[in-house]
Design a protein around this motif. Structure first.
Motif, mmCIF file in Angstrom:
data_model
loop_
_atom_site.group_PDB
_atom_site.id
_atom_site.type_symbol
_atom_site.label_atom_id
_atom_site.label_comp_id
_atom_site.label_asym_id
_atom_site.label_seq_id
_atom_site.Cartn_x
_atom_site.Cartn_y
_atom_site.Cartn_z
ATOM 1 N N GLY A 186 0.661 -1.118 0.022
ATOM 2 C CA GLY A 186 -0.194 0.090 -0.079
ATOM 3 C C GLY A 186 0.868 1.348 -0.253
ATOM 4 N N ASP A 187 1.454 1.499 0.979
ATOM 5 C CA ASP A 187 2.263 2.679 1.189
ATOM 6 C C ASP A 187 3.103 3.333 0.089
ATOM 7 O OD1 ASP A 187 2.950 2.684 4.731
ATOM 8 O OD2 ASP A 187 1.134 3.726 3.497
ATOM 9 N N TRP A 188 4.159 2.657 -0.170
ATOM 10 C CA TRP A 188 5.020 3.270 -1.044
ATOM 11 C C TRP A 188 4.577 3.654 -2.588
ATOM 12 C CZ3 TRP A 188 7.732 1.631 -5.455
ATOM 13 C CH2 TRP A 188 7.233 0.378 -5.646
ATOM 14 N N THR B 147 20.577 7.797 -11.350
ATOM 15 C CA THR B 147 20.377 6.291 -10.954
ATOM 16 C C THR B 147 19.940 6.257 -9.376
ATOM 17 O OG1 THR B 147 22.530 5.850 -10.631
ATOM 18 C CG2 THR B 147 21.464 5.272 -12.801
ATOM 19 N N ILE B 148 20.689 7.005 -8.634
ATOM 20 C CA ILE B 148 20.652 6.872 -7.204
ATOM 21 C C ILE B 148 19.246 7.241 -6.522
ATOM 22 C CG2 ILE B 148 21.603 7.361 -5.055
ATOM 23 C CD1 ILE B 148 24.037 6.885 -6.327
ATOM 24 N N PRO B 149 18.706 8.526 -7.191
ATOM 25 C CA PRO B 149 17.432 9.055 -6.592
ATOM 26 C C PRO B 149 16.272 7.915 -7.264
ATOM 27 C CG PRO B 149 18.359 10.637 -8.049
ATOM 28 C CD PRO B 149 19.563 9.735 -8.027
ATOM 29 N N LEU B 150 16.464 7.231 -8.322
ATOM 30 C CA LEU B 150 15.526 6.591 -8.780
ATOM 31 C C LEU B 150 15.570 5.355 -7.794
ATOM 32 C CD1 LEU B 150 15.888 6.609 -12.571
ATOM 33 C CD2 LEU B 150 14.212 7.750 -11.026
ATOM 34 N N ALA B 151 16.820 4.984 -7.324
ATOM 35 C CA ALA B 151 16.641 3.721 -6.434
ATOM 36 C C ALA B 151 15.899 4.126 -5.012
ATOM 37 C CB ALA B 151 18.101 3.490 -6.179
ATOM 38 N N ASN B 152 16.524 5.394 -4.917
ATOM 39 C CA ASN B 152 15.950 5.865 -3.620
ATOM 40 C C ASN B 152 14.392 5.869 -3.543
ATOM 41 O OD1 ASN B 152 15.873 7.042 -1.215
ATOM 42 N ND2 ASN B 152 16.999 9.015 -2.074
ATOM 43 N N PHE B 153 13.681 6.020 -4.724
ATOM 44 C CA PHE B 153 12.132 6.168 -4.504
ATOM 45 C C PHE B 153 11.600 4.836 -4.904
ATOM 46 C CE2 PHE B 153 12.843 10.586 -6.355
ATOM 47 C CZ PHE B 153 12.506 11.007 -5.248
ATOM 48 N N VAL B 154 12.263 3.847 -5.565
ATOM 49 C CA VAL B 154 11.761 2.781 -6.067
ATOM 50 C C VAL B 154 12.123 1.389 -5.293
ATOM 51 C CG1 VAL B 154 11.371 1.193 -8.043
ATOM 52 C CG2 VAL B 154 11.192 3.538 -8.525
ATOM 53 N N ALA B 155 13.489 1.183 -5.297
ATOM 54 C CA ALA B 155 14.028 0.116 -5.136
ATOM 55 C C ALA B 155 14.018 -0.140 -3.516
ATOM 56 C CB ALA B 155 15.295 0.131 -5.329
ATOM 57 N N PRO B 156 13.628 -1.345 -3.081
ATOM 58 C CA PRO B 156 14.164 -1.669 -1.628
ATOM 59 C C PRO B 156 15.455 -1.557 -1.735
ATOM 60 C CG PRO B 156 13.363 -3.667 -2.762
ATOM 61 C CD PRO B 156 12.910 -2.412 -3.989
ATOM 62 N N TYR C 151 9.670 8.785 13.621
ATOM 63 C CA TYR C 151 10.143 7.587 12.766
ATOM 64 C C TYR C 151 9.585 7.244 11.495
ATOM 65 C CZ TYR C 151 13.777 4.294 11.793
ATOM 66 O OH TYR C 151 14.613 3.361 11.207
ATOM 67 N N VAL C 152 9.995 7.190 10.492
ATOM 68 C CA VAL C 152 9.750 6.542 9.333
ATOM 69 C C VAL C 152 10.167 5.307 9.042
ATOM 70 C CG1 VAL C 152 9.233 6.902 6.910
ATOM 71 C CG2 VAL C 152 9.672 8.989 8.299
ATOM 72 N N PHE C 153 9.266 4.455 8.856
ATOM 73 C CA PHE C 153 9.621 2.852 8.645
ATOM 74 C C PHE C 153 9.808 2.722 7.305
ATOM 75 C CE2 PHE C 153 8.091 2.593 13.079
ATOM 76 C CZ PHE C 153 8.936 1.767 13.461
ATOM 77 N N SER C 154 10.857 1.909 6.803
ATOM 78 C CA SER C 154 10.860 1.499 5.515
ATOM 79 C C SER C 154 9.697 0.620 5.234
ATOM 80 C CB SER C 154 12.142 0.631 5.566
ATOM 81 O OG SER C 154 13.194 1.350 5.915
ATOM 82 N N ASP C 155 9.524 0.645 4.005
ATOM 83 C CA ASP C 155 8.624 -0.494 3.597
ATOM 84 C C ASP C 155 9.125 -1.538 3.057
ATOM 85 O OD1 ASP C 155 6.109 1.599 3.403
ATOM 86 O OD2 ASP C 155 7.213 2.616 1.820
ATOM 87 N N MET C 156 8.120 -2.613 2.906
ATOM 88 C CA MET C 156 8.598 -4.191 2.522
ATOM 89 C C MET C 156 9.730 -4.585 3.307
ATOM 90 S SD MET C 156 7.770 -3.886 -1.458
ATOM 91 C CE MET C 156 9.348 -2.686 -2.121
ATOM 92 N N ASN C 157 9.730 -4.541 4.603
ATOM 93 C CA ASN C 157 10.724 -5.242 5.185
ATOM 94 C C ASN C 157 10.702 -6.431 5.402
ATOM 95 O OD1 ASN C 157 12.575 -5.516 7.272
ATOM 96 N ND2 ASN C 157 12.009 -3.844 8.615
ATOM 97 N N PRO C 158 11.786 -7.038 4.710
ATOM 98 C CA PRO C 158 11.841 -8.616 4.881
ATOM 99 C C PRO C 158 11.948 -9.200 6.214
ATOM 100 C CG PRO C 158 13.598 -7.459 4.026
ATOM 101 C CD PRO C 158 12.939 -6.392 4.196
ATOM 102 N N TYR C 159 12.467 -8.335 7.117
ATOM 103 C CA TYR C 159 12.882 -8.881 8.397
ATOM 104 C C TYR C 159 11.431 -8.875 9.429
ATOM 105 C CZ TYR C 159 17.444 -8.543 7.173
ATOM 106 O OH TYR C 159 18.778 -8.627 6.557
ATOM 107 N N VAL C 160 10.538 -8.551 8.934
ATOM 108 C CA VAL C 160 9.190 -8.626 9.587
ATOM 109 C C VAL C 160 8.865 -10.178 9.786
ATOM 110 C CG1 VAL C 160 6.730 -8.204 9.752
ATOM 111 C CG2 VAL C 160 8.184 -6.207 8.983
ATOM 112 N N GLY C 161 8.713 -10.502 10.957
ATOM 113 C CA GLY C 161 8.436 -11.778 11.063
ATOM 114 C C GLY C 161 9.582 -12.571 11.483
#
Lengths: 318, 794
Positions: free
Chosen positions: B348-350, B734-743, B453-463
């Motif tokens: 949802g979020d990002w 490339t980096i700002p794009l990564a910033n927005f898109v990529a985990p 605090y802003v949490f990252s989306d799609m955190n693989p460590y949840v759980g």
């Protein structure tokens, strides 16, 4: 009867000329753009309401664009494969023995195959390599290549009365009429302003042929005076993929289109559109009329369904 | 007619000798496994004659040679269109004459040139290939949307796919078939529309639409050199030049089997030392190509908007219910994303956040970031050159239509103006400046949300069963961005875990993200108000943000809660603090226990706050004598030295910090600052870039990089100027794009950034340090082409 679900996108459907319960379907994965193909042989139940069952299926390494039953052997099938090959299957043979033959001559996708109803050992293939090839069942190489079209040839159709005459429909916006005894085409009909996707001969008048085009229209032509069409049938909202004459009534035609509908036409009457079937949910690209059972229709499309129904009934009726 | 060429394409389109090869990867695999040798030399079984038909023998016998077949020797000749009718009718009605029958008998009885047994040549796929693998599904989805787009002339919105392992033949199939079929679907659209639809499909599959259909050009190396020479100077405002080199370059690029010859020919032209200059030139091209590649993406975005519009207008329930359409519209709304070979529902979020800003964000950025070799760039460039030309005018308009936010608008205008002009590098830097300024403005606007605090989306460590332990371990290994994710998972699980918050804050601080560090530390303080480390860290972070009052409060709090020094403070916390008072208290504390490194550290921080750098340096050096292995302390010392005039000393301090902790993002960034402070902007760039590749969210490093870039480009000569700014804009993009898109971890775009660094390191020999894991620099490749492939396909 219930629709038959096929795993891939339907491309073509043909009733067997020998067995009223037999149906062959050509299918392709990913709309024939890339992937495998499969030839299905289906058995239509004698009692309406019973499900269609599959009696055989043959996998191919590339899309199957068209299929034709042999007019000489009730178990023989010729498939037009997108990898440029033409494959012959015998449903009486065990799967391991199929395909019986693989004829590799076309350099591009083979888009259509038509079996000669008069000289029953020969058939034509139309290919995107701009050529049409004439084959006989027992010969490993083609008998002749007809290469005049300037763009993909989408269909070729034998004249039902003259065993050596056929017509071809091409993306170069022309239909050509050929006689295999002649070196070149005998007639060039600039049939449409857009690509011509299909052509078929009237089964009762050997001079009448119909063309289906990307321009959404179906045109009926008399080869004796081909400057103007006999009639122009409008009604489809997108490119018309196939048009076929009825084997039972001279002026009746069936067509299928990218507008997802199957239409029945009588080109001789004022209101030519006889019926419209709206049962497909994706492009309707394959349609056929049974020779053996009058009014029995079959269609397939990219919704991965094969419908068989009696004209006048609802194809979706269980 | 281009389409025509494309479809008929001559020999390159034909696929000779592939009769039994599968047209898809899985099929090919199946072939490889079971062998396509099903051309077994069995004897052809006679076809069972179930229904005898016709009087003639259906099977051939020996007889007349084949070439006497009617008309076969005249194959290819044809009659003129006129006068056909009568001719036709004549033959038409003579169908059953004797000569015809004879001719047919010839056909029937002609001999076979090959033995019959050769005929069993079918490709038997057994077992039939599995067709449900992810690549197929992906491809299917894409093709779906392509076919879908034909309904009502809906523009096709390409979604970038990961590499599917499509063979050249597969690509040809897709290209040719989608072209031919596209002409059926889009019948009443213009040729341009069809081309753009098909190109959109091909583009997203990384298939060039027409370059490969052409044969190789003769004398290409010579021409290539000319183009290079041109590109080395100013880009002439002639589209054909760019077009030409892209073509030429592509000719080379698609010839990966022969890198040596390329290198050799290059050496002939440039001498054996020409490699570096070649590389430089190629950088120019790469950056130029990026601009070219960008245009189709923008066009695709426009298309997706049109698609949504068309969808809204089409009332046909059938079309609305089409699964194709639903797929496409979901994609366009960002509800589906393509990630890791799978189509996934977007979290949802990002996605939604992103969606608000960038209408079709995931895909165009994805496309941008996807593995893209120079040949592909070139392909796109040539494929879309018409668009490039027309887009020059329209592009900015399209952008505003898209309601892109301003930076993209700015960016677009800059690019549009500068596509073939000179001074593009400056434009880019300026465009980026604008972007950054707006980002800053936005940040200031959102200051009210400071400390959240802003949490990252799609955190693989949840759980994860024990994210704290995992986080500690990752932190220890120096994988800061990963550690942040793990620690976030921990504090989500246990919001009152002070240690989790503290470590999270520390990690953010080391990752050069003070905003998040402060937010995390404030949480930690909430959970445990007397944690000394938290208070110290908060003090340092606020110092870094130049927030003196807050910094003083926390540092005082540190003293206040310290068991040893709390006697120095009043029991009540004062309402306001004066620097001199707090510093005085700490000096007392230092006198009380001169062996306590922490006190000296706080003093150092305090003196930084008051800009008494000499004193600060002395304090830190004292602390370092007590704790020589504290990398963060080395970093503090370096930062202080850099802030004073001792930037050269700062470099060696940072060096020590990095020796102790190679993934210390902040130290990398600081190293850059150190160089920049000495006026060595050129040298500073690779350090910023390296820091940013490790943590693209490090806003400060972005700021500094921008400054360095601006100085660098404005003070150096034009050659260097364009080289560096091109390099950096590569990174900037490339980096700002990564910033927005990529985990954050492991995205392809990072590798592009690394490329930039690597090049800089080749030039300046600055980055000889052993690289941390994230930025491992590969050995130099044999040729440019190989290098790109190495970067792109890893």
């Amino acid at each position: 009867m219930p629709a038959f679900k096929i795993p891939f996108n339907g491309y073509s459907v043909k009733f067997s000329p020998f067995n009223e319960n037999r149906l062959a379907v050509a299918t392709a994965q990913n709309f024939g753009i890339l992937g495998n193909g499969r030839v299905h042989v289906l058995s239509i139940p004698p009692s309406p309401g019973a499900p269609i069952v599959e009696t055989a299926a043959y996998d191919t390494a590339d899309a199957v664009y068209d299929i034709a039953w042999s007019e000489s052997h009730d178990s023989l099938l010729v498939a037009a494969i997108a990898d440029g090959s033409v494959k012959v299957y015998d449903t009486n043979l065990p799967p391991a023995s199929n395909p019986l033959r693989s004829l590799q001559e076309h350099t591009r996708e083979v888009h259509a195959v038509d079996y000669n109803p008069s000289r029953r050992d020969s058939f034509l293939t139309a290919s995107w390599d701009d050529s049409i090839k004439l084959w006989t069942v027992d010969r490993p190489i083609s008998v002749r290549t007809f290469k005049e079209h300037a763009y993909c040839v989408y269909a070729a159709a034998w004249n039902p009365r003259h065993a050596d005459v056929f017509a071809s429909a091409s993306g170069d916006c022309t239909v050509r009429v050929w006689d295999v005894r002649e070196p070149g085409s005998t007639m060039i009909i600039p049939a449409h302003d857009f690509e011509v996707l299909y052509t078929d001969w009237n089964k009762y008048d050997d001079c009448i042929l119909a063309t289906a085009s990307v321009d959404k229209s179906i045109r009926v032509w008399d080869v004796r005076s081909f400057r103007v069409p006999v009639t122009v049938l409008n009604g489809h909202n997108y490119a018309v993929r196939k048009v076929k004459f009825s084997p039972h009534r001279g002026s009746l035609m069936i067509s299928c289109s990218y507008d997802m509908t199957v239409c029945l036409w009588d080109y001789m009457v004022e209101d030519a559109l006889v019926g419209r079937y709206d049962h497909h949910t994706e492009f309707a690209v394959g349609v056929d009329m049974s020779v053996l059972v009058e009014g029995l229709l079959a269609s397939t499309g990219w919704d991965e369904l094969v419908y068989v129904w009696q004209h006048g009934t609802d194809p979706r009726a269980p | 007619m281009a389409m025509r060429e494309l479809v008929t394409g001559g020999a390159t389109c034909a696929v000779p000798g592939s009769s039994s090869s599968s047209s898809n990867p899985l099929g090919a695999l199946a072939n490889a496994l079971i062998g396509s040798s099903s051309k077994t030399q069995e004897r052809l079984k006679e076809i069972p004659v179930a229904t005898p038909t016709g009087p003639e023998n259906q099977f051939f016998q020996d007889g007349v040679p084949l070439r006497t077949l009617p008309g076969s020797e005249q194959d290819g000749a044809f009659l003129p269109p006129n006068a056909q009718g009568s001719e036709f009718l004549r033959t038409f009605h003579s169908a059953y004459q004797n000569d015809l029958a004879d001719a047919w008998d010839d056909v029937q009885h002609g001999p076979l040139p090959h033995v019959v047994s050769d005929m069993r040549a079918g490709t038997v796929l057994r077992p039939p290939p599995t067709l449900d693998g992810p690549p197929q599904r992906m491809l299917s989805g894409l093709l779906h949307s392509f076919v879908d787009s034909s309904r009502g002339g809906i523009p096709f919105r390409p979604a970038q796919l990961p590499l599917l392992g499509l063979s050249e033949r597969d690509k040809q199939c897709i290209r040719d078939r989608s072209t031919i079929m596209g002409r059926h679907f889009f019948a009443d659209k213009s040729e341009d529309f069809i081309n753009s639809q098909v190109n959109a499909l091909l583009h997203s599959l990384d298939i060039d639409s027409d370059v490969r259909a052409k044969g190789p050009l003769p004398g290409r190396y010579r021409e290539l050199e000319e183009y290079w020479n041109e590109s080395q100077g100013m880009m002439r405002p002639v589209p054909h030049v760019a077009d030409g080199w892209a073509n030429e370059f592509n000719q080379l690029g698609v010839n990966p089997g022969n890198p040596e010859s390329w290198a050799r020919s290059f050496e002939q032209q440039h001498g054996s030392n020409g490699w570096a200059s070649e590389f430089e030139q190629s950088q120019l091209m790469a950056a130029d190509r990026m601009r070219g590649a960008n245009l189709p993406n923008m066009a695709a975005m426009e298309q997706s908007r049109m698609l949504a519009h068309t969808l809204a207008q089409n009332n046909d329930p059938k079309f609305q219910n089409s699964k194709f359409l639903q797929f496409v519209s979901k994609m366009s709304r960002g509800e589906l994303i393509i990630d890791d070979n799978q189509v996934k529902p977007a979290p949802g979020d990002w996605a939604s956040e992103f969606q608000q800003q960038y209408n079709s964000g995931p895909s165009w950025t994805d496309e941008y970031l996807r593995n893209r070799g120079p040949d592909q760039w070139a392909d796109e460039f040539t494929a879309k050159r018409e668009q490039v030309q027309s887009a020059d005018d329209q592009w900015a308009n399209e952008f505003s239509k898209l309601h892109m936010n301003d930076w993209a608008d700015e960016f677009g205008q800059q690019v549009a103006e500068g596509v073939f002009g000179e001074g593009t590098a400056n434009d880019w830097a300026n465009a980026y400046d604008e972007f950054m300024n707006e980002q800053i403005a936005m940040k200031q606007q959102s200051d009210s949300s400071r400390g959240v605090y802003v949490f990252s989306d799609m955190n693989p460590y949840v759980g994860h069963p024990n994210p704290l332990k995992e986080g500690q371990e990752l932190f220890r290994k120096g994988l800061l961005s990963e550690a942040i994710l793990a620690l976030e998972a921990e504090v989500m699980k246990n919001p009152n875990n002070s240690e989790g918050w503290r470590l999270l804050g520390i990690t953010h601080a080391e990752n050069d993200d003070d905003q998040q560090a402060i937010a995390a530390m404030m949480k930690a303080e909430e959970a445990d108000p007397s944690n000394l480390e938290v208070l110290l860290a908060l003090g340092v972070s606020h110092t870094n943000e130049l927030e003196q009052a807050a910094a003083l409060r926390y540092l005082y709090g540190w003293l206040h809660h310290h068991p040893k020094y709390k006697t120095l403070t009043t029991p009540e916390m004062p309402l306001s603090f004066y620097h001199a008072d707090v510093a005085g208290l700490f000096n007392e504390a230092a006198q009380m226990s001169p062996e306590d490194a922490d006190v000296h550290i706080v003093l150092g921080v305090l003196y930084n706050l008051s800009r008494e750098y000499d004193r600060a340096i002395a304090s830190f050096q004292t602390a370092l004598n007590l704790k020589p292995n504290d990398y963060s302390l080395w970093n503090k010392l370096g930062a202080t030295q850099a802030n004073s005039v001792q930037s050269a000393d700062a470099i060696s301090a940072y060096q020590r910090a990095l020796d102790l902790k190679p993934n210390y993002v902040r130290a990398w960034a600081n190293m850059g600052i150190g160089y920049a402070n000495q006026g060595m902007y050129e040298e500073s760039i690779p350090y910023y870039v390296r820091a940013l590749t490790m943590n693209p969210k490090a806003d400060n490093a972005w700021q500094y990089l921008r400054i360095s870039l601006r100085y660098e480009t404005s003070t150096k000569g034009s050659e260097k100027h364009s080289f560096y700014s091109m390099t950096c804009t590569t990174t900037l993009i490339t980096i700002p794009l990564a910033n927005f898109v990529a985990p954050p971890p492991g995205m392809t775009c990072w590798k592009l950034a690394i490329l930039g660094i690597w090049m800089l390191s080749k030039r300046s020999s600055l980055c000889n340090r052993q690289a941390p894991p994230v930025t491992r620099v590969p050995p130099p490749p044999h040729s440019l082409g190989q290098w790109w492939r190495f970067v792109v396909h890893r």
